[in-house]
Motif scaffolding. Structure first.
Motif, PDB file in Angstrom:
ATOM      1  N   GLN A 202       0.856  -1.188   0.000  1.00 51.65           N
ATOM      2  CA  GLN A 202       0.000   0.000   0.000  1.00 51.65           C
ATOM      3  C   GLN A 202       0.898   1.245   0.000  1.00 51.65           C
ATOM      4  O   GLN A 202       2.014   1.214   0.527  1.00 51.65           O
ATOM      5  CB  GLN A 202      -0.914   0.042   1.238  1.00 51.65           C
ATOM      6  CG  GLN A 202      -1.884  -1.125   1.375  1.00 51.65           C
ATOM      7  CD  GLN A 202      -1.266  -2.346   2.013  1.00 51.65           C
ATOM      8  OE1 GLN A 202      -0.477  -2.226   2.947  1.00 51.65           O
ATOM      9  NE2 GLN A 202      -1.621  -3.525   1.529  1.00 51.65           N
ATOM     10  N   TRP A 203       0.398   2.321  -0.582  1.00 52.77           N
ATOM     11  CA  TRP A 203       1.118   3.590  -0.515  1.00 52.77           C
ATOM     12  C   TRP A 203       1.031   4.160   0.908  1.00 52.77           C
ATOM     13  O   TRP A 203       0.008   4.026   1.571  1.00 52.77           O
ATOM     14  CB  TRP A 203       0.524   4.618  -1.477  1.00 52.77           C
ATOM     15  CG  TRP A 203       0.796   4.354  -2.925  1.00 52.77           C
ATOM     16  CD1 TRP A 203      -0.106   4.018  -3.891  1.00 52.77           C
ATOM     17  CD2 TRP A 203       2.074   4.420  -3.577  1.00 52.77           C
ATOM     18  NE1 TRP A 203       0.514   3.868  -5.100  1.00 52.77           N
ATOM     19  CE2 TRP A 203       1.858   4.117  -4.943  1.00 52.77           C
ATOM     20  CE3 TRP A 203       3.368   4.707  -3.154  1.00 52.77           C
ATOM     21  CZ2 TRP A 203       2.885   4.088  -5.879  1.00 52.77           C
ATOM     22  CZ3 TRP A 203       4.402   4.684  -4.084  1.00 52.77           C
ATOM     23  CH2 TRP A 203       4.157   4.377  -5.427  1.00 52.77           C
ATOM     24  N   ILE A 204       2.113   4.783   1.341  1.00 57.73           N
ATOM     25  CA  ILE A 204       2.128   5.452   2.639  1.00 57.73           C
ATOM     26  C   ILE A 204       2.773   6.830   2.466  1.00 57.73           C
ATOM     27  O   ILE A 204       3.910   6.935   1.983  1.00 57.73           O
ATOM     28  CB  ILE A 204       2.887   4.619   3.712  1.00 57.73           C
ATOM     29  CG1 ILE A 204       2.914   5.344   5.052  1.00 57.73           C
ATOM     30  CG2 ILE A 204       4.297   4.267   3.258  1.00 57.73           C
ATOM     31  CD1 ILE A 204       1.639   5.275   5.811  1.00 57.73           C
ATOM     32  N   TYR A 277       5.759   9.938  -1.052  1.00 56.87           N
ATOM     33  CA  TYR A 277       5.146   8.611  -0.908  1.00 56.87           C
ATOM     34  C   TYR A 277       6.155   7.494  -1.147  1.00 56.87           C
ATOM     35  O   TYR A 277       7.012   7.570  -2.031  1.00 56.87           O
ATOM     36  CB  TYR A 277       3.985   8.449  -1.897  1.00 56.87           C
ATOM     37  CG  TYR A 277       2.727   9.158  -1.469  1.00 56.87           C
ATOM     38  CD1 TYR A 277       1.697   8.478  -0.834  1.00 56.87           C
ATOM     39  CD2 TYR A 277       2.570  10.522  -1.703  1.00 56.87           C
ATOM     40  CE1 TYR A 277       0.538   9.140  -0.436  1.00 56.87           C
ATOM     41  CE2 TYR A 277       1.422  11.194  -1.309  1.00 56.87           C
ATOM     42  CZ  TYR A 277       0.402  10.490  -0.677  1.00 56.87           C
ATOM     43  OH  TYR A 277      -0.740  11.145  -0.276  1.00 56.87           O
ATOM     44  N   ILE A 280       4.571   0.429   1.504  1.00 63.25           N
ATOM     45  CA  ILE A 280       4.804  -0.297   2.751  1.00 63.25           C
ATOM     46  C   ILE A 280       4.182  -1.682   2.623  1.00 63.25           C
ATOM     47  O   ILE A 280       3.180  -1.868   1.910  1.00 63.25           O
ATOM     48  CB  ILE A 280       4.216   0.477   3.955  1.00 63.25           C
ATOM     49  CG1 ILE A 280       4.727  -0.095   5.275  1.00 63.25           C
ATOM     50  CG2 ILE A 280       2.697   0.530   3.907  1.00 63.25           C
ATOM     51  CD1 ILE A 280       4.453   0.810   6.480  1.00 63.25           C
ATOM     52  N   ASP A 393      -2.313   6.794   9.180  1.00 62.80           N
ATOM     53  CA  ASP A 393      -2.264   6.889   7.723  1.00 62.80           C
ATOM     54  C   ASP A 393      -1.124   7.752   7.191  1.00 62.80           C
ATOM     55  O   ASP A 393      -1.118   8.144   6.030  1.00 62.80           O
ATOM     56  CB  ASP A 393      -3.595   7.448   7.199  1.00 62.80           C
ATOM     57  CG  ASP A 393      -3.947   8.797   7.827  1.00 62.80           C
ATOM     58  OD1 ASP A 393      -3.207   9.256   8.721  1.00 62.80           O
ATOM     59  OD2 ASP A 393      -4.969   9.380   7.420  1.00 62.80           O
ATOM     60  N   GLY A 395       3.409   8.480   7.785  1.00 64.65           N
ATOM     61  CA  GLY A 395       4.651   8.236   8.503  1.00 64.65           C
ATOM     62  C   GLY A 395       5.483   9.500   8.627  1.00 64.65           C
ATOM     63  O   GLY A 395       5.053  10.601   8.259  1.00 64.65           O
ATOM     64  N   LEU A 410       6.760   4.826  11.360  1.00 64.94           N
ATOM     65  CA  LEU A 410       5.709   4.407  10.434  1.00 64.94           C
ATOM     66  C   LEU A 410       4.592   3.663  11.149  1.00 64.94           C
ATOM     67  O   LEU A 410       4.853   2.881  12.081  1.00 64.94           O
ATOM     68  CB  LEU A 410       6.297   3.477   9.363  1.00 64.94           C
ATOM     69  CG  LEU A 410       7.468   4.020   8.536  1.00 64.94           C
ATOM     70  CD1 LEU A 410       8.156   2.883   7.806  1.00 64.94           C
ATOM     71  CD2 LEU A 410       6.980   5.073   7.547  1.00 64.94           C
ATOM     72  N   TRP A 412       2.270   0.571  11.353  1.00 65.37           N
ATOM     73  CA  TRP A 412       2.411  -0.777  10.793  1.00 65.37           C
ATOM     74  C   TRP A 412       1.763  -1.786  11.735  1.00 65.37           C
ATOM     75  O   TRP A 412       2.046  -1.798  12.933  1.00 65.37           O
ATOM     76  CB  TRP A 412       3.886  -1.115  10.579  1.00 65.37           C
ATOM     77  CG  TRP A 412       4.137  -2.430   9.922  1.00 65.37           C
ATOM     78  CD1 TRP A 412       3.945  -2.753   8.613  1.00 65.37           C
ATOM     79  CD2 TRP A 412       4.643  -3.620  10.554  1.00 65.37           C
ATOM     80  NE1 TRP A 412       4.292  -4.065   8.382  1.00 65.37           N
ATOM     81  CE2 TRP A 412       4.720  -4.619   9.561  1.00 65.37           C
ATOM     82  CE3 TRP A 412       5.028  -3.929  11.855  1.00 65.37           C
ATOM     83  CZ2 TRP A 412       5.173  -5.910   9.828  1.00 65.37           C
ATOM     84  CZ3 TRP A 412       5.469  -5.220  12.124  1.00 65.37           C
ATOM     85  CH2 TRP A 412       5.549  -6.193  11.121  1.00 65.37           C
TER      86      TRP A 412
END
Length: 679
Positions: A202-204, A277, A280, A393, A395, A410, A412
């Motif tokens: 997924q994008w973070i 971005y 992760i 949502d 980091g 981050l 997680w």
């Protein structure tokens, strides 16, 4: 090492063990005169191997228990682990030419499993063995990012914009090109993961705060980077461009907007924040998905199978003397030994590569000699804090820590992961982190925050090792890799690959297969969706809730972990009976993990779920229940159950927790002393 004496003089037809197909791959042709390994007793074999084997990591004693598990079916479309072992063992009794593997890969981390997938997808006959669980070492202990290398872009420009550009322009430009080429390739591999493996990644968004316009001392020890707070928006757009703007775009936040987005952030003197971005993932799950996909494609792949020796041909004439043609393998679940032979052998041992390379040598005296090292280890420590240390949502990145490293914070697995450090030392299996590094991370990560970072809030901590590789077989004038190293020992014919990063696992696998087996068969992995991708959609968690009535947290966990295979997990039970209250992991996952080759209690708690990685004490509390479930599935005896619990307790006990390990050990010693006195 097991030496096969081979003669090139007039063997009988029955005596040949190599065919014309193998001759074309420079494989020795001749007659086996002596097979000393199989003419000896098991005790003699073990004594001989032990006498010449490299030093064994004592932590491995906690990673496997001989349990003689009952066979359980593999996931749908994949053979069971027991069947994989049978396929690998079949060579011990069958010496026909056709049973030779095209390639044998030693190591089941991201690179090894990736190489197995690549070669199998090209149609080669592939064997792959891993001495522990898949991802049990480096590949499960990363920062959890599939990142495109913004730090490497920074070091590339720092080196370019230096006096070396004047004094050695060609060398400087070549180094800059090599570094930027690596960064560009990281962007392409990250795009592959995000587009093709969206069930795993997924994008973070990651926030960088700036509380001054000039940074001193400057990052990378370059005065220009002192102006990074001014240059950051432009630099991050260049970073976006390397992905052809196919990632979410970078942007900036005012102090007031940053406070809304990241409430924990200290906003006093804050000028602004830049946001970019990365991707992760759950690294252990991605590794397992690669291994399962390799199995789907026909690779004979198994965990808990250890290379304990190599098999070498001793030819009286010709140049094939000392060629490694196979290995002696040990199934650590049954204590059975067998041979696996192949045309090509690739070591994918990460920071343990040099231990593997020692086994290429024939005698204990040769193995005691100082090998030119290929890999030096550098460990990095991570800590895990409660979820309230970070928004769920977004980091955070400190790009200029006191030791000039990047430090990520981050969200997680419902917690906050912070890391990493970097200290060179020999690699170990157990994850125990140095207490001084835990304290350093807490101190560094609190600089930009307005909440207290408390030592007692550390629910888990661990360290993993990065392999820093050089090529000991390189000739003068050979290109030097700035990322990973692929090398062939011309005497033994063995390849190894080491170095690199999670982002480039697929590229590294492609390169090593190209070098070992050639490019006649093109690499198809860019078009392969990994295990779990079929049947995945963004609405999968909703469908799981509607079908089984499970909680939203469990449904989201299952969909992001197993993808379309989440249906198989729930079909085993259909309930969401939690392993531990407050965590989304359910008992059905334990049963399904046994289908996915899980062999130990620690496998479940460290990698098939990530409970030990996020909360050491919670994992310790679940050992008994996990043992009971696995015993039902694998038909363990009461003795094996006890040994499994002891091994899991010892291994998980080596993670860091809320109490420093020195204090925890003192407490255990006091308890033991009191029990002894009472007795």
């Amino acid at each position: 090492m097991i030496r096969l004496a081979v003669s090139s003089r007039a063997p009988t037809a029955r005596g040949y063990f190599c065919s014309k197909n193998l001759r074309s791959s420079a494989f020795p042709v001749g007659r086996i005169q002596k097979r000393s390994f199989f003419s000896s007793s098991k005790k003699q074999q073990q004594q001989r191997s032990a006498a010449s084997a490299p030093r064994r990591d004592p932590g491995l004693d906690f990673t496997a228990v001989v349990s003689n598990p009952q066979e359980v079916d593999g996931p749908e479309g994949i053979v069971s682990r027991s069947e994989q072992i049978k396929k690998l063992q079949s060579q011990s009794s069958n010496k026909d030419d056709d049973i030779y593997y095209d390639v044998l890969i030693i190591g089941g981390g991201a690179t090894g499993a990736g190489a197995a997938l690549d070669a199998a997808a090209r149609g080669y006959k592939v064997a792959c063995i891993e001495r522990g669980d898949f991802a049990s070492e480096t590949s499960s202990r990363s920062t959890k990012l599939i990142w495109a290398g913004i730090k490497y872009m920074g070091t590339a420009f720092a080196a370019l914009l230096s006096p070396n550009l004047v004094t050695a322009p060609l060398v400087t430009l070549s180094a800059f090109y090599g570094e930027m080429k690596m960064v560009y390739q990281c962007h392409q591999e990250r795009r592959y993961m995000m587009q093709k493996q969206e069930h795993l990644c997924q994008w973070i968004p990651i926030l960088i705060p700036f509380d001054r316009w000039y940074v001193s001392p400057p990052p990378f020890n370059h005065s220009l980077y002192g102006f990074f707070p001014i240059l950051a928006p432009f630099v991050l757009k260049v970073y976006d461009a390397l992905s052809w703007f196919q990632c979410p775009p970078s942007y900036t936040l005012s102090p007031s907007r940053a406070a809304e987005k990241f409430p924990q952030l200290q906003t006093d003197n804050l000028k602004y924040c830049a946001v970019f971005y990365e991707a992760i993932h759950n690294d252990a799950r991605t590794n397992l998905a690669i291994a399962m996909t390799a199995a789907q494609r026909g690779a004979h792949i198994a965990n808990y199978v250890e290379m304990v020796d190599t098999i070498v041909v001793d030819q009286e004439e010709g140049g094939d003397k000392n060629k490694v043609v196979g290995v002696v393998a040990l199934d650590r679940m049954t204590d059975q030994r067998f041979e696996i032979r192949a045309k090509k052998i690739i070591f994918c041992g990460g920071p343990f590569t040099d231990n593997m390379r020692q086994l290429e040598h024939d005698s204990s005296s040769d193995r005691d000699k100082k090998l030119p090292p290929a890999v030096t280890g550098a460990h990095g420590t991570h800590i895990v804090l409660p979820s309230y240390y970070c928004p769920p949502d977004i980091g955070f990145l400190d790009y200029n820590t006191s030791d000039k490293r990047f430090l990520f914070l981050l969200p997680w697995q419902g917690h906050t992961i912070v890391g990493t450090t970097d200290h060179k030392c020999s690699a170990e299996t157990l994850p125990r982190p140095p207490e001084e590094e835990v304290e350093w991370i807490l101190k560094e990560s609190s600089k930009y925050m307005k909440i207290d970072y408390r030592r007692e809030d550390v629910s888990s901590s661990w360290r993993g090792w990065r392999p820093l590789a050089v090529d000991p077989n390189a000739q003068a004038g050979d290109d030097v890799s700035r990322d990973h190293v692929i090398s062939e020992n011309s005497k033994t014919g063995v390849f190894f690959i080491a170095g690199g990063k999670w982002t480039t696992w697929r590229e590294m696998a492609q390169e090593v297969v190209d070098k070992a087996l050639g490019t006649d068969r093109p690499c198809p992995t860019l078009d392969i969706q990994l295990f779990g991708g079929e049947g995945y959609s963004n609405t999968l968690s909703v469908k799981l809730i509607q079908k089984y009535g499970i909680s939203q947290s469990t449904a989201e966990h299952l969909s992001k972990t197993y993808g379309g295979r989440a249906w198989e997990v729930l079909q085993l039970d259909g309930r969401d009976k939690l392993l531990k209250e407050g965590y989304p992991y359910i008992e059905s996952e334990v049963r399904y993990a046994c289908c996915e080759y899980a062999c130990t209690v620690e496998d479940i708690l460290s990698r098939r779920t990530r409970l030990a990685f996020v909360n050491k004490e919670a994992a310790l509390q679940c050992i008994s229940r996990v043992t009971d479930i696995m015993a039902e599935e694998l038909k363990w005896s009461s003795r094996v159950k006890k040994q499994q619990m002891q091994a899991a307790t010892a291994y998980i006990g080596s993670y860091g927790g809320s109490v420093p390990q020195s204090a925890a050990n003192e407490g255990k010693a006091d308890v033991a002393e009191n029990e002894k006195a009472a007795a």
